[in-house]
Design an enzyme around this catalytic site. Structure first.
Site, PDB file in Angstrom:
ATOM      1  N   HIS A   1      30.251  44.200  27.186  1.00 38.79           N
ATOM      2  CA  HIS A   1      29.717  45.143  26.204  1.00 38.79           C
ATOM      3  C   HIS A   1      30.822  46.044  25.659  1.00 38.79           C
ATOM      4  O   HIS A   1      30.995  46.190  24.450  1.00 38.79           O
ATOM      5  CB  HIS A   1      28.617  45.982  26.859  1.00 38.79           C
ATOM      6  CG  HIS A   1      28.045  47.017  25.952  1.00 38.79           C
ATOM      7  ND1 HIS A   1      28.499  48.311  25.939  1.00 38.79           N
ATOM      8  CD2 HIS A   1      27.102  46.928  24.985  1.00 38.79           C
ATOM      9  CE1 HIS A   1      27.831  48.991  25.021  1.00 38.79           C
ATOM     10  NE2 HIS A   1      26.975  48.170  24.429  1.00 38.79           N
TER      11      HIS A   1
ATOM     12  N   SER B   1      27.170  43.616  -6.777  1.00 42.93           N
ATOM     13  CA  SER B   1      27.902  43.674  -5.528  1.00 42.93           C
ATOM     14  C   SER B   1      26.912  43.357  -4.418  1.00 42.93           C
ATOM     15  O   SER B   1      25.883  44.017  -4.288  1.00 42.93           O
ATOM     16  CB  SER B   1      28.504  45.063  -5.322  1.00 42.93           C
ATOM     17  OG  SER B   1      29.125  45.109  -4.057  1.00 42.93           O
TER      18      SER B   1
ATOM     19  N   MET C   1      39.700  21.232  35.247  1.00 38.64           N
ATOM     20  CA  MET C   1      40.246  20.904  36.567  1.00 38.64           C
ATOM     21  C   MET C   1      41.747  21.142  36.629  1.00 38.64           C
ATOM     22  O   MET C   1      42.485  20.837  35.713  1.00 38.64           O
ATOM     23  CB  MET C   1      39.957  19.447  36.897  1.00 38.64           C
ATOM     24  CG  MET C   1      40.205  19.160  38.367  1.00 38.64           C
ATOM     25  SD  MET C   1      40.364  17.413  38.733  1.00 38.64           S
ATOM     26  CE  MET C   1      42.102  17.153  38.427  1.00 38.64           C
TER      27      MET C   1
ATOM     28  N   ARG D   1      53.736  21.408  23.923  1.00 37.71           N
ATOM     29  CA  ARG D   1      52.600  21.704  23.043  1.00 37.71           C
ATOM     30  C   ARG D   1      52.965  22.909  22.176  1.00 37.71           C
ATOM     31  O   ARG D   1      53.918  23.628  22.470  1.00 37.71           O
ATOM     32  CB  ARG D   1      51.338  21.990  23.853  1.00 37.71           C
ATOM     33  CG  ARG D   1      51.479  23.227  24.708  1.00 37.71           C
ATOM     34  CD  ARG D   1      50.233  23.494  25.518  1.00 37.71           C
ATOM     35  NE  ARG D   1      50.549  24.412  26.598  1.00 37.71           N
ATOM     36  CZ  ARG D   1      49.883  24.511  27.730  1.00 37.71           C
ATOM     37  NH1 ARG D   1      48.875  23.735  27.963  1.00 37.71           N
ATOM     38  NH2 ARG D   1      50.238  25.377  28.644  1.00 37.71           N
TER      39      ARG D   1
ATOM     40  N   LYS E   1      47.548  16.962  25.878  1.00 39.70           N
ATOM     41  CA  LYS E   1      48.613  16.610  26.817  1.00 39.70           C
ATOM     42  C   LYS E   1      48.999  15.146  26.672  1.00 39.70           C
ATOM     43  O   LYS E   1      50.182  14.805  26.583  1.00 39.70           O
ATOM     44  CB  LYS E   1      48.136  16.903  28.239  1.00 39.70           C
ATOM     45  CG  LYS E   1      49.233  17.104  29.232  1.00 39.70           C
ATOM     46  CD  LYS E   1      48.663  17.467  30.604  1.00 39.70           C
ATOM     47  CE  LYS E   1      48.199  18.903  30.665  1.00 39.70           C
ATOM     48  NZ  LYS E   1      47.319  19.163  31.825  1.00 39.70           N
TER      49      LYS E   1
ATOM     50  N   ARG F   1      46.065  14.593  35.805  1.00 43.01           N
ATOM     51  CA  ARG F   1      46.077  15.787  34.963  1.00 43.01           C
ATOM     52  C   ARG F   1      44.965  15.704  33.931  1.00 43.01           C
ATOM     53  O   ARG F   1      44.817  14.700  33.254  1.00 43.01           O
ATOM     54  CB  ARG F   1      47.434  15.897  34.244  1.00 43.01           C
ATOM     55  CG  ARG F   1      48.613  15.576  35.122  1.00 43.01           C
ATOM     56  CD  ARG F   1      49.927  15.486  34.341  1.00 43.01           C
ATOM     57  NE  ARG F   1      50.347  16.759  33.806  1.00 43.01           N
ATOM     58  CZ  ARG F   1      51.395  16.903  33.003  1.00 43.01           C
ATOM     59  NH1 ARG F   1      52.119  15.830  32.620  1.00 43.01           N
ATOM     60  NH2 ARG F   1      51.725  18.091  32.550  1.00 43.01           N
TER      61      ARG F   1
ATOM     62  N   CYS G   1      30.279  43.902  -0.646  1.00 44.53           N
ATOM     63  CA  CYS G   1      30.772  45.114   0.002  1.00 44.53           C
ATOM     64  C   CYS G   1      30.197  45.320   1.393  1.00 44.53           C
ATOM     65  O   CYS G   1      30.365  46.351   1.999  1.00 44.53           O
ATOM     66  CB  CYS G   1      30.517  46.338  -0.873  1.00 44.53           C
ATOM     67  SG  CYS G   1      28.764  46.650  -1.156  1.00 44.53           S
TER      68      CYS G   1
ATOM     69  N   TYR H   1      35.675  39.343  -6.058  1.00 41.10           N
ATOM     70  CA  TYR H   1      36.373  40.127  -5.045  1.00 41.10           C
ATOM     71  C   TYR H   1      35.527  40.304  -3.790  1.00 41.10           C
ATOM     72  O   TYR H   1      34.308  40.129  -3.821  1.00 41.10           O
ATOM     73  CB  TYR H   1      36.772  41.499  -5.606  1.00 41.10           C
ATOM     74  CG  TYR H   1      35.622  42.441  -5.859  1.00 41.10           C
ATOM     75  CD1 TYR H   1      35.150  43.288  -4.860  1.00 41.10           C
ATOM     76  CD2 TYR H   1      34.999  42.494  -7.107  1.00 41.10           C
ATOM     77  CE1 TYR H   1      34.093  44.145  -5.075  1.00 41.10           C
ATOM     78  CE2 TYR H   1      33.936  43.349  -7.338  1.00 41.10           C
ATOM     79  CZ  TYR H   1      33.471  44.174  -6.323  1.00 41.10           C
ATOM     80  OH  TYR H   1      32.419  45.013  -6.536  1.00 41.10           O
TER      81      TYR H   1
ATOM     82  N   GLY I   1      39.674  26.471  31.690  1.00 43.17           N
ATOM     83  CA  GLY I   1      38.483  26.354  32.538  1.00 43.17           C
ATOM     84  C   GLY I   1      38.378  25.032  33.284  1.00 43.17           C
ATOM     85  O   GLY I   1      37.551  24.871  34.165  1.00 43.17           O
TER      86      GLY I   1
HETATM   87  P1  ADP Z   1      48.160  22.472  33.073  1.00 47.69           P
HETATM   88  O1  ADP Z   1      47.239  21.814  32.117  1.00 47.69           O
HETATM   89  O2  ADP Z   1      47.514  23.527  33.878  1.00 47.69           O
HETATM   90  O3  ADP Z   1      49.440  22.881  32.442  1.00 47.69           O
HETATM   91  P2  ADP Z   1      49.545  20.209  34.149  1.00 47.69           P
HETATM   92  O4  ADP Z   1      48.816  18.924  34.171  1.00 47.69           O
HETATM   93  O5  ADP Z   1      50.517  20.371  33.079  1.00 47.69           O
HETATM   94  O6  ADP Z   1      48.492  21.359  34.183  1.00 47.69           O
HETATM   95  O7  ADP Z   1      50.254  20.312  35.557  1.00 47.69           O
HETATM   96  C1  ADP Z   1      50.527  21.460  36.273  1.00 47.69           C
HETATM   97  C2  ADP Z   1      51.920  21.416  36.833  1.00 47.69           C
HETATM   98  O8  ADP Z   1      52.187  20.201  37.548  1.00 47.69           O
HETATM   99  C3  ADP Z   1      52.951  21.506  35.760  1.00 47.69           C
HETATM  100  O9  ADP Z   1      53.914  22.459  36.141  1.00 47.69           O
HETATM  101  C4  ADP Z   1      53.551  20.158  35.667  1.00 47.69           C
HETATM  102  O10 ADP Z   1      54.865  20.243  35.295  1.00 47.69           O
HETATM  103  C5  ADP Z   1      53.369  19.610  37.085  1.00 47.69           C
HETATM  104  N1  ADP Z   1      53.231  18.162  37.056  1.00 47.69           N
HETATM  105  C6  ADP Z   1      52.234  17.466  36.475  1.00 47.69           C
HETATM  106  N2  ADP Z   1      52.470  16.133  36.572  1.00 47.69           N
HETATM  107  C7  ADP Z   1      53.624  15.990  37.220  1.00 47.69           C
HETATM  108  C8  ADP Z   1      54.409  14.854  37.598  1.00 47.69           C
HETATM  109  N3  ADP Z   1      54.020  13.614  37.306  1.00 47.69           N
HETATM  110  N4  ADP Z   1      55.553  15.073  38.257  1.00 47.69           N
HETATM  111  C9  ADP Z   1      55.940  16.345  38.545  1.00 47.69           C
HETATM  112  N5  ADP Z   1      55.265  17.443  38.208  1.00 47.69           N
HETATM  113  C10 ADP Z   1      54.118  17.275  37.560  1.00 47.69           C
HETATM  114 MG    MG Z   2      50.892  22.039  31.943  1.00 48.10          MG
END
Ligand code: ADP
Ligand code: MG
Ligand code: MG
Length: 894
Positions: A460, A776, A112, A345, A29, A101, A843, A863, A110
Site C-alpha cells: 500500500h 479536452s 528455479m 544478456r 539464456k 539452468r 487533461c 495534445y 522467481g
Molecule cells: P541465473 O539465471 O540465476 O543467472 P544461471 O543459470 O546463469 O542462473 O546460473 C547460476 C550460476 O551458475 C552462474 O554464475 C553461472 O555462471 C553458473 N553456471 C551455470 N552453468 C554452469 C556451467 N555449465 N559451468 C559452470 N558454471 C555454471
Molecule cells: Mg546467470
C-alpha cells in the site's frame, strides 16, 4: 502426419542449432548461449529444451511428451562428442557433469535456481577425484550438488544445509568454507545425504539420468510457482510463454587458484559510464560471487592475477556489446586458466544509465537517434525528475529498504497519520509506520515521505506514494517501529518522534538528519535525448498547472501550453476561502455578487501570472467545477462544534452563526456530489460565478495585451452533457468579454471549448462541436462515468478485479482502450465531422501515463496535458508512439 516439432536445440563446437533471435523458443539464456557459440565465443557445449515443451508439460498434466527422454540421451551424446569423447555422462572413470539452468524469454528471479555438478554420485565422485587429482575440489563439487539439488529439486530449505556447514566449521574451528579440508567436505556429503533422507523420506538419487529428469521437471514446475507468478504479474509478463531448460557441460571455477568465476557489465549499469564493471572470486563456483559469503574482487584485479584471461574477457565482451549493440551483463568461469562464457544478456540499468548509454552509443555509431530514444522507458524518467540528494552532502545511512518511490525528502519523524497531519502544519514530516493501510492516506498526503518496515514494492505504502509522487522506502526490514513508544530503531540508532531523517526513495536509503537536496534538471545527456524525442513526436505535450510556480516548472520541462488550470485551486487559498464561503452562504444574487466582486481582482492577478509565465502559449482555464460543499466545513464537524458551544454556553450570536453555516451545509448536502450540482451546472444556476470568472480572464488578458504582451486564453466549460449547457455558458462568456474589451479598448483573441467527460457528451460530440472550439477529454471523470466506478471508492474492488483477472489494468491509471478509449475515438470522429480543425486534447491523469499517451497518439489527439513533472515522460512516450507507428523496432528487455 504433421512433422515432428524440434524440441531440443544443440550448441557447442562453434555451432548452434538456434540463434540469438529465438528468445521465445529458447528463452533468453538459451538464445544467448546459441548466439555466443555461433560467434565463436568459448561456451561449454550443451542443449536447450524449448519453451514449447514447457507448455506441453502442463497440457499433459505435468508430464513431458513421450520421446523427450530419448532425445535427451541423443543430445547428451552430442555434448560428449563436442568434448572429443573425453567425458561421458554417468561414467565411473571420466564422468561428464552438467548444469541444469532455467531460462524464459525474460529473465525471471522467481524461477528455479540453477543446479550445478549434476551427474555426481557415490561412484562417479571417485572418477572426478582421479581425473582432477584434486580430492578437495571433487568433494566440494559433490556437497554443492547435493545442496542445490536438495533445495531446488527436492524442496529442502537452504538453511538446513547451511546449518550443517555452520556446525562443521564450528567443530573445525574455521571461519571460511575454503578452510574446510577434503575430509571435512566428505563429512558434509555424508551428513547432507542423511539429512535428505530424513527430510525427503527418500535417498538422494544416485542415478544421473534420474537426477537429470527430476531437475528438468523441477524447472518446468517452477514456471508456475507462486514467486514466478507474482513476478510475472508485477512485470506484465504473459503466463503462457513457458520456460526453457538448458543442460550444459560443467566447467569449474573451483579447481584452485588458477580458476575463478565472475560476473560483469560492459558499462557501469548505475551511471552508464563506459567502464568495464564487474566482480570475481578465485577458486569459487556458480553464484558464490553474488551470495555474499566471500567478498569478491573488483574485475580490475583480474588483470593482475590472470592478464591473458583478462584481455580475452575484455575482447569477448566488447565484441558482444558491439554485436548486440547494447550494454551486456555477462557471466564467466575460468577453469585452470581457460576462459568460458556462461551467459550474456542485455544489462538492466537505472534511468540515469539508460539515458547516458543511449546518447553515448549514438556518438559511438552503434545505434541511431531513433533507437536511442526507444532505449529509454518513458516511465523510468520519473527517477530523474524528483529532487535528489545533493551529491556533495555528507550523509549517515542507518538502514536500507526497498526503493519504492523515487526522490529525496527530509523531515521530522511522526508515527501516526493523524500526527503527520498535525505536525505538517508546523513543518515537513516523514511518516514512519510498520506498514500503511488506506486509513493512513491523510497522513501520507501530509508527509513529505513515507518509510515502512514491512511490505514490498507493491505494498500500500509503495503504490500510494508513487501515486502521490512522494519518496517512499518500503519493506525496510532492518528497522523496528514502535508507534506507541514514538520511536524506531535501526541497528544501534534510536530515532524518536520529532527527530529529522531523510529518505532516498530511489535507492532505499534511510539517512539520519536533514540532508540538502537539489532539483533535477533536464540537461546534459537527458536534454539531448529529449531534444531527439521532440524531433520525432507529433503529439504536443501541455501541462496541468494552476499557479505560476507550477507553470514555470512545466515550461522548464518543455510544456507547450497549459491544458488545465483548475480555478477552484485558487479558491482554496487561505485568504480566499472565507470570501468563497461568504459567496456560498449568500442567499441572494446581490449578496453573492458582492462576494464575487472581492474575488475578481484575486482571480485576475492569478490569470495574469499564468499568462505572463506562458508568454503567448495557450492557457486553458476551466471554470469552477467542484461541488460547493467542498469549500465549507464538514457537516459532522459543525454539528460537534455547535453541540460543544451550547454546552459551554457560548454567546448566542456566535452559536447562531455556526448553526447558520450548518444549515447551509445541510442544504447543500448531496448523496452523490460527484453527480450533483457541479461543473457547468454551477455556472448555469449561478451565472454570476461564470461572469466573474470570464471577466477576470478577459481583463487580465486585455491588461497584458495593452502592455504589448502575447496571451492565448482558452476558456473551458466543465461537465457538459447537453449542448444547451454549453451555449448557455458561452453566451454569458461572450457577452462579458465584449463588455470588458469595449471598456478596456483592446481586443483579445480567446476561444471557448468544453471538457468531454460524460458518455452522453461523447455521443453528441458532433452537436457540441457546433459551439465548442476545442475538446479536452477529462478522462478521470469519463472513466468514472463510463464504468460507473467512483474513483474515491473503487480502490478496493479494482484491486480485487486485477488480482482475479476481471480487469487487466486499473482504468484510472491506464486509459481503458476499449470502453473509455472507444468513447474518445467516437467523440473525436463526431467532433471533427462538424469542425474539421477542432483542437483536441486530454487533461486527465492519463495524460502522463505512457501507455495512455500512446493511445492518444493513435487516436489523433493534438495534445496531452499532464502534471508538470510528467511532461518529459509524456514527451518521450509521444516519441515512442510515433516511432512505433513508423515501425522502428526498439527492443526493451524486461
Ligand atoms: P541465473 O539465471 O540465476 O543467472 P544461471 O543459470 O546463469 O542462473 O546460473 C547460476 C550460476 O551458475 C552462474 O554464475 C553461472 O555462471 C553458473 N553456471 C551455470 N552453468 C554452469 C556451467 N555449465 N559451468 C559452470 N558454471 C555454471
Ligand atoms: Mg546467470
Ligand atoms: Mg539464480
Amino acid at each position: 502426419m504433421a512433422t515432428e516439432k524440434k524440441h531440443i536445440y544443440f550448441f557447442g563446437g562453434g555451432k548452434a542449432d538456434g540463434t540469438g533471435t529465438m528468445k521465445d523458443l529458447l528463452g533468453g539464456k538459451g538464445a544467448g548461449l546459441a548466439e555466443m557459440t555461433n560467434a565463436g565465443v568459448p561456451v561449454p557445449p550443451g542443449f536447450t529444451i524449448t519453451t514449447e515443451v514447457c507448455n506441453l508439460f502442463y497440457e499433459l498434466g505435468r508430464q513431458v511428451p513421450g520421446g523427450l527422454d530419448n532425445g535427451m540421451r541423443e543430445y547428451m551424446k552430442k555434448i560428449e562428442d563436442a568434448l572429443d569423447g573425453k567425458f561421458k555422462f554417468g561414467d565411473l572413470d571420466r564422468p561428464l557433469l552438467v548444469s541444469v539452468r532455467s531460462g524464459s524469454k525474460f529473465s525471471m528471479p522467481g524461477m528455479m535456481d540453477t543446479v550445478l555438478n549434476l551427474g555426481l554420485n557415490d561412484n562417479t565422485i571417485q572418477g572426478l577425484i582421479r581425473m582432477s587429482g584434486n580430492e578437495r575440489f571433487a568433494w566440494d563439487a559433490y556437497r554443492r550438488f547435493i545442496q542445490m539439488f536438495g533445495n531446488v529439486v527436492m524442496g529442502i530449505e537452504k538453511e538446513v544445509f547451511e546449518h550443517i556447514i555452520h556446525e562443521m566449521k564450528k567443530k573445525k574451528k574455521v571461519k571460511l568454507d575454503l578452510e574446510l579440508t577434503a575430509g571435512d567436505l566428505k563429512g558434509l556429503v555424508d551428513r547432507f545425504k542423511a539429512k535428505v533422507k530424513q527430510v525427503a523420506r527418500r535417498d538422494f538419487p544416485q542415478d544421473p539420468w534420474e537426477q537429470l529428469t527430476m531437475s528438468r521437471d523441477a524447472v518446468f514446475g517452477s514456471w508456475n510457482n507462486p514467486r514466478a507468478i507474482t513476478y510475472r504479474k508485477l512485470n506484465d509478463i504473459p503466463g503462457n510463454l513457458g520456460t526453457a531448460v538448458n543442460i550444459q557441460a560443467m566447467v569449474f571455477g573451483n579447481m584452485g587458484d588458477t580458476s575463478a568465476t565472475g560476473v560483469g557489465f560492459t558499462r557501469n549499469p548505475s551511471t552508464g559510464a563506459k567502464e568495464f564493471y564487474g566482480e570475481y572470486l578465485t577458486n569459487a563456483q556458480g553464484e558464490d560471487v553474488v551470495a555474499g559469503t566471500r567478498t569478491p574482487h573488483p574485475i580490475a584485479d583480474l588483470d593482475k592475477e590472470m592478464p591473458a584471461v583478462y584481455r580475452q574477457l575484455r575482447e569477448i565482451t566488447s565484441r558482444l556489446e558491439r554485436h548486440y549493440r547494447d550494454i551486456q551483463d555477462f557471466e564467466f568461469t575460468v577453469q585452470d586458466g581457460t576462459l568460458y562464457m556462461l551467459q550474456t544478456r542485455t544489462g538492466k540499468r537505472t534511468a540515469h544509465a539508460a539515458v547516458k548509454i543511449a546518447v553515448d552509443m549514438v556518438a559511438e555509431g552503434l545505434i541511431n537517434k531513433e533507437e536511442a530514444v526507444l532505449r529509454v522507458e518513458p516511465a523510468s524518467l520519473d527517477q530523474l525528475l524528483h529532487p535528489i540528494i545533493d551529491p556533495k552532502a555528507k550523509i549517515e545511512v542507518i538502514a536500507k529498504g526497498l526503493p519504492a518511490s523515487p526522490g529525496a525528502a527530509s523531515g521530522r519523524v511522526v508515527f501516526t497519520a493523524d500526527e503527520a497531519v498535525r505536525q505538517a502544519k508546523k513543518g515537513k514530516v516523514i511518516l514512519v509506520r510498520p506498514e500503511t493501510t488506506p486509513d493512513d492516506i491523510h497522513g501520507m498526503d501530509a508527509a513529505e515521505g513515507i518509510l515502512t518496515a514491512r511490505g514490498g514494492m507493491t505494498s500500500h505504502a509503495a503504490v500510494v506514494a508513487r501515486g502521490m509522487g512522494k519518496p517512499c522506502v518500503a519493506g525496510c526490514e532492518a528497522i523496528w517501529v514502535d508507534p506507541k513508544a514514538g520511536k524506531f530503531g535501526a541497528g544501534k540508532h534510536r530515532v524518536k518522534m520529532g527527530d529529522y531523517i531523510t529518505l532516498d526513495g530511489g535507492t532505499g536509503r534511510v539517512i539520519l538528519g536533514k540532508v540538502p537536496t537539489v532539483e533535477s534538471t533536464v540537461s546534459g545527456d537527458f536534454g539531448t535525448l529529449m531534444k531527439w524525442a521532440d524531433e520525432f513526436r507529433t503529439l504536443e505535450v501541455w501541462a496541468n498547472a494552476d499557479i505560476p510556480r507550477d507553470a514555470k516548472v512545466a515550461m522548464q520541462y518543455g510544456a507547450e501550453g497549459i491544458g488545465l488550470c483548475r480555478t477552484e485551486h485558487m479558491f482554496f487559498a487561505a485568504d480566499r476561502v472565507p470570501i468563497v464561503q461568504q459567496m456560498i452562504m449568500s442567499n441572494s444574487t446581490e449578496a453573492r455578487e458582492k462576494a464575487l466582486a472581492k474575488l475578481l481582482p484575486m482571480q485576475r492577478s492569478d490569470f495574469k501570472g499564468l499568462f505572463e509565465t506562458m508568454n503567448g502559449l495557450p492557457v486553458t482555464i476551466r471554470l469552477l467545477d467542484p461541488p460547493l460543499h467542498e469549500f465549507l466545513p464538514k457537516r459532522e464537524e459543525l454539528m460537534v462544534e455547535v453541540a460543544v458551544m451550547k454546552v459551554e454556553k457560548a454567546p448566542k450570536a456566535s452559536i447562531a452563526k455556526k448553526e447558520n453555516i450548518l444549515h447551509r451545509v445541510e442544504e447543500l448536502h448531496e448523496f452523490n456530489p460527484m453527480l450533483g450540482l457541479r461543473g457547468c451546472r454551477l455556472g448555469i444556476i449561478y451565472p454570476e460565478i461564470t461572469r466573474m470568472q470570464a471577466r477576470a480572464i478577459i481583463e487580465a488578458a486585455c491588461d497584458l495585451v495593452k502592455k504589448g504582451k502575447k496571451v492565448k486564453p482558452e476558456i473551458m466549460i466543465p461537465l457538459v452533457g447537453i449542448s444547451k449547457e454549453l451555449s448557455n455558458q458561452k453566451a454569458l462568456i461572450d457577452a462579458t468579454a465584449q463588455d470588458v474589451m469595449k471598456k478596456k479598448g483592446v481586443k483579445v483573441a480567446y476561444t471557448i471549448g468544453t471538457m468531454i467527460e460524460l458518455p452522453r457528451a461523447a455521443f453528441i460530440a458532433d452537436d457540441i462541436a457546433k459551439e465548442a472550439e476545442f475538446f479536452s477529454f477529462g478522462t478521470n471523470d469519463l472513466t468514472q462515468t463510463a464504468f460507473g466506478f467512483s474513483r474515491d471508492d473503487a480502490g478496493m474492488f479494482i484491486n480485487y478485479y486485477m488480482d482475479n483477472n476481471i480487469l487487466e489494468k486499473d482504468p484510472f491509471q491506464t486509459m481503458d482502450e476499449k470502453g473509455v478509449g472507444g468513447l474518445v475515438k467516437m467523440a473525436i470522429q463526431k467532433g471533427r465531422s462538424t469542425r474539421p480543425d477542432l483542437k483536441i486534447g486530454i487533461c486527465g491523469e492519463h495524460g502522463g501515463d505512457p501507455a495512455s499517451v500512446e493511445q492518444c497518439h493513435r487516436f489523433g489527439l493534438n495534445y496531452v496535458s499532464c502534471s508538470p513533472y510528467r511532461v518529459p515522460i509524456a514527451r518521450l512516450a509521444a516519441a515512442h508512439a510515433k516511432l512505433k507507428e513508423k515501425g522502428v523496432g526498439g527492443s526493451l528487455s524486461k
